[in-house]
Design a protein around this motif. Structure first.
Motif, short mmCIF file in Angstrom:
data_model
loop_
_atom_site.label_atom_id
_atom_site.label_comp_id
_atom_site.label_asym_id
_atom_site.label_seq_id
_atom_site.Cartn_x
_atom_site.Cartn_y
_atom_site.Cartn_z
N LYS A 115 0.84 -1.20 0.00
CA LYS A 115 0.00 0.00 0.00
C LYS A 115 0.88 1.26 0.00
N LYS A 116 1.93 1.25 0.81
CA LYS A 116 2.83 2.40 0.89
C LYS A 116 3.57 2.59 -0.44
N GLY A 117 4.00 1.48 -1.05
CA GLY A 117 4.69 1.54 -2.34
C GLY A 117 3.79 2.10 -3.43
N LEU A 118 2.52 1.65 -3.44
CA LEU A 118 1.58 2.16 -4.43
C LEU A 118 1.31 3.65 -4.23
N ALA A 119 1.24 4.07 -2.99
CA ALA A 119 1.01 5.49 -2.70
C ALA A 119 2.18 6.33 -3.19
N ILE A 120 3.40 5.83 -2.99
CA ILE A 120 4.60 6.55 -3.44
C ILE A 120 4.61 6.63 -4.97
N ILE A 121 4.30 5.52 -5.63
CA ILE A 121 4.27 5.49 -7.09
C ILE A 121 3.22 6.47 -7.60
N LYS A 122 2.06 6.49 -6.95
CA LYS A 122 0.98 7.38 -7.38
C LYS A 122 1.41 8.85 -7.24
N VAL A 123 2.06 9.20 -6.14
CA VAL A 123 2.51 10.57 -5.94
C VAL A 123 3.56 10.94 -6.99
N LEU A 149 3.99 9.57 -9.99
CA LEU A 149 3.35 9.67 -11.29
C LEU A 149 2.54 10.95 -11.42
N THR A 150 1.88 11.35 -10.35
CA THR A 150 1.11 12.59 -10.38
C THR A 150 2.05 13.77 -10.60
N GLY A 151 3.19 13.78 -9.92
CA GLY A 151 4.16 14.86 -10.09
C GLY A 151 4.73 14.89 -11.49
N VAL A 152 5.13 13.72 -12.00
CA VAL A 152 5.68 13.64 -13.36
C VAL A 152 4.63 14.04 -14.38
N PHE A 153 3.41 13.52 -14.22
CA PHE A 153 2.34 13.86 -15.15
C PHE A 153 2.07 15.36 -15.14
N SER A 154 2.01 15.96 -13.96
CA SER A 154 1.75 17.40 -13.87
C SER A 154 2.85 18.20 -14.57
N ILE A 197 -1.90 4.83 -16.33
CA ILE A 197 -1.30 4.24 -15.12
C ILE A 197 -1.89 4.89 -13.88
N TRP A 198 -2.05 6.20 -13.89
CA TRP A 198 -2.59 6.91 -12.73
C TRP A 198 -4.03 6.46 -12.45
N ILE A 199 -4.84 6.36 -13.49
CA ILE A 199 -6.23 5.91 -13.32
C ILE A 199 -6.26 4.47 -12.82
#
Length: 183
Positions: A3-11, A13-18, A158-160
């Motif tokens: 769960k922690k790894g997925l949260a880090i990946i999501k953050v 990806l959100t930063g890179v995407f932005s 990936i983010w979705i």
């Protein structure tokens, strides 16, 4: 731990995407890419280098950021526009008076001879401030359908996917907790 790894990946990806999203907006909604000219902000302009005439200073595919012209001197790297509306980024190698007007002789660092025509200050659109290596190559890649898909669509997908997976696992945990409370 997952769960922690997925949260880090999501953050991440959100930063890179932005970052990529705003870069694409900046690069493609402004500027005239047919002429190699990028966006202009407060007089500062970017140009994509299209040839290797200035190697080793910069190469084809690099983006040069040009600041507004205040004064010109020998060894300045300038971007100028020809009467045919073509942009060149070369180094000033000399100046002289011709017909009572100050003209500048330019040459690419990788060229053996100076440019055929001299230029005047009014033709100069900017003086080199700094270079972003390979950004022009990346921008050209993004303009292709495969590049657009890779840089824009894939991160969104990936983010979705991560968001849906996160909601699904959260619901499963809640259902599991509710079943345990009933018993």
């Amino acid at each position: 731990m997952v769960k922690k790894g997925l949260a880090i990946i999501k953050v991440l990806l959100t930063g890179v995407f932005s970052f990529v999203f705003f870069l694409v907006i900046l690069l493609f909604l402004q500027g005239d890419w047919k002429e190699g000219r990028g966006p202009e902000l407060f007089g500062w302009t970017s140009y994509t280098i299209l040839s290797n005439s200035m190697q080793p200073t910069f190469s084809a595919g690099d983006v040069v950021i040009m600041k507004p012209v205040t004064s010109l001197k020998n060894q300045d790297v300038v971007t100028y526009m020809t009467p045919q509306r073509q942009f060149f980024t070369h180094r000033i190698i000399g100046s002289s008076q011709t017909d009572g007007q100050l003209v500048y002789e330019t040459q690419g660092d990788n060229n053996q001879v100076p440019d055929e025509d001299t230029i005047v200050k009014e033709q100069v659109v900017g003086v080199h401030a700094f270079t972003i290596p390979y950004l022009g190559t990346v921008a050209a890649y993004i303009k292709q359908p495969i590049g657009y898909g890779t840089v824009i669509i894939l991160p969104i997908f990936i983010w979705i996917s991560l968001t849906l997976y996160e909601k699904y696992t959260k619901k499963r945990r809640e259902d599991s907790c509710n079943e345990n409370k009933i018993i």
